[in-house]
Design a protein around this motif. Structure first.
Motif, PDB file in Angstrom:
ATOM      1  N   GLN A 252       6.188   6.111   9.791  1.00  0.00           N
ATOM      2  CA  GLN A 252       6.317   6.722   8.615  1.00  0.00           C
ATOM      3  C   GLN A 252       5.586   5.721   7.629  1.00  0.00           C
ATOM      4  N   LEU A 253       4.361   6.173   7.628  1.00  0.00           N
ATOM      5  CA  LEU A 253       3.617   5.240   6.415  1.00  0.00           C
ATOM      6  C   LEU A 253       2.318   6.324   6.032  1.00  0.00           C
ATOM      7  N   SER A 254       2.112   5.989   5.108  1.00  0.00           N
ATOM      8  CA  SER A 254       0.726   5.995   4.361  1.00  0.00           C
ATOM      9  C   SER A 254      -0.366   5.675   4.964  1.00  0.00           C
ATOM     10  N   GLU A 255      -1.360   6.694   5.423  1.00  0.00           N
ATOM     11  CA  GLU A 255      -2.734   6.550   6.033  1.00  0.00           C
ATOM     12  C   GLU A 255      -3.015   4.955   5.602  1.00  0.00           C
ATOM     13  N   ASP A 256      -2.970   4.370   4.942  1.00  0.00           N
ATOM     14  CA  ASP A 256      -3.886   3.431   3.978  1.00  0.00           C
ATOM     15  C   ASP A 256      -3.042   2.087   4.249  1.00  0.00           C
TER      16      ASP A 256
ATOM     17  N   SER B  30       0.764   4.423  -2.587  1.00  0.00           N
ATOM     18  CA  SER B  30       0.559   5.470  -2.417  1.00  0.00           C
ATOM     19  C   SER B  30       1.407   6.411  -2.795  1.00  0.00           C
ATOM     20  N   ARG B  31       2.845   6.436  -3.663  1.00  0.00           N
ATOM     21  CA  ARG B  31       3.674   6.693  -4.049  1.00  0.00           C
ATOM     22  C   ARG B  31       3.403   7.316  -5.186  1.00  0.00           C
TER      23      ARG B  31
ATOM     24  N   ARG C 143       0.704  -1.186   0.294  1.00  0.00           N
ATOM     25  CA  ARG C 143      -0.136  -0.022  -0.155  1.00  0.00           C
ATOM     26  C   ARG C 143       0.854   1.335  -0.324  1.00  0.00           C
ATOM     27  N   GLU C 144       2.103   0.830   1.063  1.00  0.00           N
ATOM     28  CA  GLU C 144       3.014   2.389   0.893  1.00  0.00           C
ATOM     29  C   GLU C 144       3.799   2.645  -0.768  1.00  0.00           C
TER      30      GLU C 144
ATOM     31  N   GLN D   1       4.667  11.180  -6.894  1.00  0.00           N
ATOM     32  CA  GLN D   1       5.200  10.929  -5.402  1.00  0.00           C
ATOM     33  C   GLN D   1       6.887  10.261  -6.567  1.00  0.00           C
TER      34      GLN D   1
ATOM     35  N   SER E 217      -0.174   9.224  -5.593  1.00  0.00           N
ATOM     36  CA  SER E 217      -0.051  10.600  -5.019  1.00  0.00           C
ATOM     37  C   SER E 217       0.714  11.271  -6.120  1.00  0.00           C
TER      38      SER E 217
END
Ligand code: SOE
Length: 384
Positions: free
Chosen positions: A310-314, A157-158, A153-154, A163, A161
């Motif tokens: 340190q991780l995204s919410e999901d 998310s990158r 998931r991290e 990023q 987003s």
């Protein structure tokens, strides 16, 4: 630390309210079809989600009784029909061989119940399409459970987003060794029980699902070649299903990718490896080492630990124990089932693999085998 599991449990404790609106907090009542290893994995996840695991049906009354005894399940049904006649059952888990998934999942949906059906969803595109249509208005999910490792998931998310930038290249493989020897055998090698594809349908389905899930991109065309290393095994002859398959692929955004899927790679047990290069960052995830994610940059590459803070919410939502206590496959499976049950209760958890995702993997598998058999590039439909 964000203990996402309690939030998840909160969702599922709400999620465990029966679909018929019976008393708030009533436990979801679930049953399993199939009595093998995956039935055991599903049973652990159902119990972790606080469901009431009411009964099990296997291929005969005797096998049902043996599975019920082995898994500590109260009731052994004589058949799937007998199970489906039990109106108290809300959700059925289909964990049987591939060739009967379509027939059994269809019967579950026709009985008005929600369904979790093992991958591959079906052995043909037409069967998978029919299942998606039959599942309209129901909760119908497929265990592409590697989506539920927090660091997957991290990685996702990158890209979501921006990023990581735009997707440039994909290098992915899924290697196992449990069919390495001619003496190794399994129902999956038989096209009648497993379908025309074996290695790609079985584990390549996980790989392509994860490629599209993390990148947010879609496979647009494939060129493949495959090998059947052993045409004879302990109890099968004339084997046509593949032991290994190599794929070159392109995506709708113009990215290039290579996939290697093999069940004859000594020392690799479930070595799903995914590296996606974006124009700003690369990410690399190894399912056999799921507690870290490599993030590559021109300057300042780093290894990120599974630390919810340190991780995204999901990603944090799926961290159920503090960093330093490793999470693994069953945790990912438990999170998938918890989110499936939350969906039964009307929630819409992010990233839940539904029958439409199962159909997508069947379409790509079909294209890969068509390409290997024809020696040509196969285009994927643009609106599928
Ligand atoms: C066998 O290849 C298998 O059990 C697959 O069927 C599963 O989907 C995978 O998660 C592990 O390996």
């Amino acid at each position: 630390m964000t203990d996402g599991h309690d939030q998840n449990a909160a969702a599922t404790s709400g999620g465990l309210t029966r679909r018929d609106g019976s008393a708030a907090g009533a436990r979801l009542r679930v049953a399993i079809v199939g009595g093998g290893f995956m039935a055991e994995v599903h049973s652990r996840a159902a119990r972790a989600a606080r469901a009431e695991l009411v009964g099990i049906a296997s291929s005969s009354p005797e096998r049902s009784a043996a599975a019920a005894e082995r898994l500590g399940i109260e009731r052994a049904y004589g058949s799937l029909d007998e199970l489906l006649a039990d109106d108290s059952i809300d959700v059925v888990h289909v964990t049987t061989p591939n060739a009967v998934h379509a027939e059994q999942a269809s019967a579950v949906l026709a009985a008005g119940k929600d369904v979790v059906c093992e991958k591959p969803l079906a052995t043909t595109v037409s069967d998978a399409e029919a299942l998606v249509a039959a599942a309209e208005g129901r909760t119908a999910t497929v265990p592409f459970v590697y989506r539920f490792h927090p660091l997957v998931r991290e990685a996702r998310s990158r890209f979501a987003s921006g990023q990581a930038g735009r997707v440039l290249t994909i290098n992915a493989s899924y290697l196992q060794d449990w069919l390495l020897a001619a003496g190794d055998d399994n129902w999956r090698v038989d096209a009648q029980q497993g379908g025309r594809s074996r290695a790609f349908a079985d584990i390549g389905s996980h790989l392509v699902d994860l490629v599209e899930f993390v990148s947010g991109d879609r496979v647009s065309r494939v060129s493949a070649t495959k090998r059947t290393v052993f045409a004879e095994r302990a109890s099968h002859a004339g084997i046509t299903t593949e032991d290994a398959v190599a794929v070159v692929m392109e995506t709708r955004s113009g990215a290039l990718g290579t996939l290697m899927v093999s069940q004859v790679a000594p020392g690799r047990k479930n070595r799903l490896f995914l590296e996606i290069a974006g124009s700003e960052e690369s990410v690399a995830f190894d399912q056999e080492q799921p507690e870290t994610l490599w993030v590559g940059r021109r300057k300042g590459s780093q290894v990120i630990p599974r630390d919810a803070d340190q991780l995204s919410e999901d990603a944090a939502r799926l961290c159920v124990v503090p960093s330093g206590h490793p999470q693994g496959y069953q945790d990912a499976f438990n999170a998938f089932i918890a989110d499936s049950y939350a969906a039964v209760a009307g929630e819409n958890p992010d990233g839940l693999p539904r029958f439409s995702d199962g159909l997508r993997a069947v379409r790509i598998t079909d294209a890969v085998i068509d390409s290997a058999e024809s020696g040509t590039w196969i285009e994927m439909g643009t609106n599928e």
